[in-house]
Write a protein that holds these residues in place. Sequence first.
Motif, PDB file in Angstrom:
ATOM      1  N   THR A 196       0.829  -1.207   0.000  1.00  0.00           N
ATOM      2  CA  THR A 196       0.000   0.000   0.000  1.00  0.00           C
ATOM      3  C   THR A 196       0.860   1.252   0.000  1.00  0.00           C
ATOM      4  N   LEU A 197       0.519   2.180  -0.874  1.00  0.00           N
ATOM      5  CA  LEU A 197       1.027   3.546  -0.812  1.00  0.00           C
ATOM      6  C   LEU A 197      -0.106   4.385  -0.237  1.00  0.00           C
ATOM      7  N   CYS A 198       0.153   5.067   0.889  1.00  0.00           N
ATOM      8  CA  CYS A 198      -0.933   5.725   1.600  1.00  0.00           C
ATOM      9  C   CYS A 198      -0.460   7.026   2.229  1.00  0.00           C
ATOM     10  N   GLY A 199      -1.344   7.662   3.011  1.00  0.00           N
ATOM     11  CA  GLY A 199      -0.999   8.880   3.725  1.00  0.00           C
ATOM     12  C   GLY A 199      -1.659  10.110   3.138  1.00  0.00           C
ATOM     13  N   GLY A 200      -1.613  11.198   3.912  1.00  0.00           N
ATOM     14  CA  GLY A 200      -2.268  12.439   3.526  1.00  0.00           C
ATOM     15  C   GLY A 200      -1.430  13.369   2.692  1.00  0.00           C
ATOM     16  N   GLY A 201      -0.171  13.044   2.454  1.00  0.00           N
ATOM     17  CA  GLY A 201       0.697  13.896   1.645  1.00  0.00           C
ATOM     18  C   GLY A 201       0.518  13.663   0.161  1.00  0.00           C
ATOM     19  N   ASP A 202       0.647  14.730  -0.624  1.00  0.00           N
ATOM     20  CA  ASP A 202       0.565  14.621  -2.074  1.00  0.00           C
ATOM     21  C   ASP A 202       1.895  14.110  -2.622  1.00  0.00           C
ATOM     22  N   VAL A 203       1.835  13.072  -3.463  1.00  0.00           N
ATOM     23  CA  VAL A 203       3.028  12.459  -4.045  1.00  0.00           C
ATOM     24  C   VAL A 203       3.058  12.772  -5.534  1.00  0.00           C
ATOM     25  N   THR A 204       4.207  13.271  -6.017  1.00  0.00           N
ATOM     26  CA  THR A 204       4.385  13.600  -7.429  1.00  0.00           C
ATOM     27  C   THR A 204       5.454  12.700  -8.023  1.00  0.00           C
ATOM     28  N   VAL A 205       5.139  12.077  -9.167  1.00  0.00           N
ATOM     29  CA  VAL A 205       6.097  11.254  -9.909  1.00  0.00           C
ATOM     30  C   VAL A 205       6.426  11.984 -11.196  1.00  0.00           C
ATOM     31  N   THR A 206       7.712  12.217 -11.451  1.00  0.00           N
ATOM     32  CA  THR A 206       8.088  13.048 -12.590  1.00  0.00           C
ATOM     33  C   THR A 206       8.448  12.260 -13.834  1.00  0.00           C
ATOM     34  N   ASN A 207       8.755  10.963 -13.697  1.00  0.00           N
ATOM     35  CA  ASN A 207       9.243  10.205 -14.846  1.00  0.00           C
ATOM     36  C   ASN A 207       8.268   9.103 -15.260  1.00  0.00           C
ATOM     37  N   ALA A 208       8.141   8.053 -14.445  1.00  0.00           N
ATOM     38  CA  ALA A 208       7.300   6.917 -14.827  1.00  0.00           C
ATOM     39  C   ALA A 208       6.799   6.200 -13.579  1.00  0.00           C
ATOM     40  N   MET A 209       5.619   5.575 -13.724  1.00  0.00           N
ATOM     41  CA  MET A 209       5.082   4.717 -12.683  1.00  0.00           C
ATOM     42  C   MET A 209       4.508   3.474 -13.319  1.00  0.00           C
ATOM     43  N   ASN A 210       4.827   2.319 -12.719  1.00  0.00           N
ATOM     44  CA  ASN A 210       4.276   1.043 -13.135  1.00  0.00           C
ATOM     45  C   ASN A 210       3.378   0.525 -12.019  1.00  0.00           C
ATOM     46  N   LEU A 211       2.078   0.430 -12.303  1.00  0.00           N
ATOM     47  CA  LEU A 211       1.103  -0.046 -11.330  1.00  0.00           C
ATOM     48  C   LEU A 211       0.599  -1.408 -11.795  1.00  0.00           C
TER      49      LEU A 211
END
Length: 244
Positions: A124-139
């Motif tokens: 799990t990726l969780c929490g109240g903070g905003d997360v920014t990905v600048t290159n790539a994400m594989n879900l």
Amino acid sequence: TAGTLIKTAGTGTTTFAGSTVGPARLNNSGLLRLQNGALVLPGNGTHSGTFLVETNATLNFTSGTHTMAGSVHFEVPGQVLFSGANVTFAGGYAIDGNAGISSGAVSFTAGSQISGTLSLSGGTLCGGGDVTVTNAMNLSGGTLSGAGSLTMRPGGTLAISGGADKSLNRVLRNAGSLVWSGGRIFAANGVINNLAGTIFEVRSDQPFYDGEINNAGTLIKTAGTGTTTLAGSSVGPARLNNSG
């Protein structure tokens, strides 16, 4: 350590293990540098320093509870893995490089940025903070949850792939390119915002359950001879708002 702890040789794995009283504990307030091989941390830890994981190296948080202070910095030409630990980033987090989550939970409590590739295959990726990905994400599996958002920056690519179910209980903002090619998406409390000027490409015949898609860009189904359904599972049919 408050100084420099460095692994300079050995292509295998160094583990801070336990024999009779539990795993060894590492608290890093200095510089932890991995030049080769892997370092496995199965014990608890409190960290406020820098983690430098070079190209041929891997840092793996396999279990335990780890708290990262706001001053923590990860520079990762190699790979940092979260494969069973419960990790909390208590301040803004920056990782210059690649991160993978396969088990456990990684919580962001403040705005954070990942400049390499983020892979979520489980856990799990969780929490109240905003997360920014600048290159790539594989879900390819796992859960996105929490009050914060996850944003793919312009020029970045988000690939939703593989046969495993995905759980989306978070706001997902696409400002780059989003391709969904496999796996059902369960989004009871989830929202996908496809922003103006972006592309959300559907190459899957799998359903999107319960959540909401707000399309201000281009939403296009390019592959799959079957049916993609915005369906309901637990809270009612998914909703599509199209302004693009």
